[in-house]
Design a protein around this motif. Sequence first.
Motif, PDB file in Angstrom:
ATOM      1  N   HIS A  70       0.836  -1.206   0.000  1.00 11.03           N
ATOM      2  CA  HIS A  70       0.000   0.000   0.000  1.00 11.03           C
ATOM      3  C   HIS A  70       0.875   1.261   0.000  1.00 11.03           C
ATOM      4  N   ARG A  71       2.181   1.110   0.332  1.00  9.29           N
ATOM      5  CA  ARG A  71       3.106   2.253   0.379  1.00  9.29           C
ATOM      6  C   ARG A  71       4.045   2.112  -0.814  1.00  9.29           C
ATOM      7  N   GLY A 151       4.676  -5.033   9.632  1.00 14.27           N
ATOM      8  CA  GLY A 151       3.359  -5.504  10.062  1.00 14.27           C
ATOM      9  C   GLY A 151       2.945  -6.738   9.268  1.00 14.27           C
ATOM     10  N   ASN A 179       9.871  -0.253   8.763  1.00 11.24           N
ATOM     11  CA  ASN A 179       9.886   1.195   9.065  1.00 11.24           C
ATOM     12  C   ASN A 179       9.440   1.450  10.507  1.00 11.24           C
ATOM     13  N   TYR A 181       6.919   0.689  12.353  1.00  5.25           N
ATOM     14  CA  TYR A 181       5.524   0.722  12.803  1.00  5.25           C
ATOM     15  C   TYR A 181       4.591   0.061  11.797  1.00  5.25           C
TER      16      TYR A 181
HETATM   17  C1  TPP Z   1      -5.209  -7.799   5.652  1.00  6.37           C
HETATM   18  C2  TPP Z   1      -5.229  -6.383   6.155  1.00  6.37           C
HETATM   19  N1  TPP Z   1      -5.267  -6.137   7.481  1.00  6.37           N
HETATM   20  C3  TPP Z   1      -5.284  -4.865   7.951  1.00  6.37           C
HETATM   21  C4  TPP Z   1      -5.263  -3.810   7.071  1.00  6.37           C
HETATM   22  C5  TPP Z   1      -5.249  -2.364   7.595  1.00  6.37           C
HETATM   23  N2  TPP Z   1      -3.869  -1.840   7.471  1.00  6.37           N
HETATM   24  C6  TPP Z   1      -3.512  -1.077   6.432  1.00  6.37           C
HETATM   25  S1  TPP Z   1      -1.890  -0.676   6.487  1.00  6.37           S
HETATM   26  C7  TPP Z   1      -1.661  -1.486   7.932  1.00  6.37           C
HETATM   27  C8  TPP Z   1      -0.304  -1.522   8.606  1.00  6.37           C
HETATM   28  C9  TPP Z   1       0.720  -2.245   7.798  1.00  6.37           C
HETATM   29  O1  TPP Z   1       1.973  -2.152   8.395  1.00  6.37           O
HETATM   30  P1  TPP Z   1       3.269  -2.636   7.645  1.00  6.37           P
HETATM   31  O2  TPP Z   1       3.022  -3.945   6.999  1.00  6.37           O
HETATM   32  O3  TPP Z   1       4.384  -2.565   8.635  1.00  6.37           O
HETATM   33  O4  TPP Z   1       3.485  -1.571   6.490  1.00  6.37           O
HETATM   34  P2  TPP Z   1       3.754  -0.013   6.622  1.00  6.37           P
HETATM   35  O5  TPP Z   1       2.399   0.648   6.664  1.00  6.37           O
HETATM   36  O6  TPP Z   1       4.529   0.201   7.877  1.00  6.37           O
HETATM   37  O7  TPP Z   1       4.514   0.362   5.402  1.00  6.37           O
HETATM   38  C10 TPP Z   1      -2.844  -2.089   8.354  1.00  6.37           C
HETATM   39  C11 TPP Z   1      -2.979  -2.893   9.587  1.00  6.37           C
HETATM   40  C12 TPP Z   1      -5.227  -4.096   5.686  1.00  6.37           C
HETATM   41  N3  TPP Z   1      -5.190  -3.123   4.765  1.00  6.37           N
HETATM   42  N4  TPP Z   1      -5.184  -5.376   5.259  1.00  6.37           N
END
Ligand code: TPP
Length: 324
Positions: A70-71, A151, A179, A181
């Motif tokens: 997503h990033r 995460g 990163n 968090y």
């Molecule tokens: C399966 C799922 N669970 C929860 C979410 C909500 N969510 C979006 S970003 C995020 C945190 C992800 O953290 P990380 O993998 O460390 O990536 P970062 O945002 O730190 O780049 C969460 C829990 C989601 N989009 N998909």
Amino acid sequence: MSEAVPALSPEQMRCLLQTMYRIRAFEEKVDELFMRGEVHGTTHLSIGEEATAAAALQALRPDDYITSTHRGHGHCISKGADLKLMMAELLGKETGYCRGRGGSMHIADVASGNLGANGVVGGGIPIATGVGLSIKMQGLDRVCLCFFGDGAANEGTFHESINLAAIWDLPVIFLCENNQYGMSMSVRKATRCETIAQRAVAYGIPGERVDGNDVFAVYEAVSRAAARARSGQGPTLIEAVTYRYKGHSKSDQNRYRTRDEIRAWQERDPIKRLAAYLREHSLLTQEEIEREEAAAYQAIEEAYQFALASPEPDPDSLLEGVYA
Ligand SMILES: Cc1ncc(C[n+]2csc(CCOP(=O)(O)OP(=O)(O)O)c2C)c(N)n1
């Protein structure tokens, strides 16, 4: 920066600097556009994390594949995406990579091997394993690099996918951008392991932890993993330790960390570190560095103007690509 002399030509180092400036300039513009209400929804910025994306892609070949998160703006730019089409996608224009339907979190450019950003945390990990299987079955000389966050390393799919890639010796590089968090959850609270890289032991593959703000360290680690994958020895897990300066997304109030912590990481800024190296080794002058920076901001401004002038999608096409 790493002690060893990097196996990169001055031209490749300049290219790394250009890529990092482009990522930062793109994301600063996106941040501004959200603030001005010109883009809707949300976005996740990777400002501060640029070295990992830029160096990882520098270590691969153009026909290799990536899966993103997503990033993902930095991954996309490092893979060589057209900034104009990216900006048009964010503004929801017909000329965007996904005709304006995907937005920030769903940019894909399959023709260039970018198999897409992904709004599902950990979603790219099984896709990368599937791509690895496909590469192996077709006997192709390619690898798939899978970006994911700290995460995502606690999702079930992380364990299942890496285990399969390991037993089948698939040409996949699992690159965790730690990163610190997952939204507001500190990595120290989310896992009892000291590092994410040490989890590799559980799958019988190499695990390596590197300074994710050091372009050379990331380049070396990904190069080693790519050579291993190409020679049929299977996957590698790399953990790149880095930091995001901005909030998790647009709605983040940053209440779970201190200003001092952010400031301390900004002192290890990956772009400033590479620029200092290039200056100290007389590879680029301060003036040349500033010119690269200005060129990146100029390219982003041109991309924005292109996006502004692009047409909105035709409302009659609303149901195209929708299956029920
Ligand atoms: C399966 C799922 N669970 C929860 C979410 C909500 N969510 C979006 S970003 C995020 C945190 C992800 O953290 P990380 O993998 O460390 O990536 P970062 O945002 O730190 O780049 C969460 C829990 C989601 N989009 N998909």
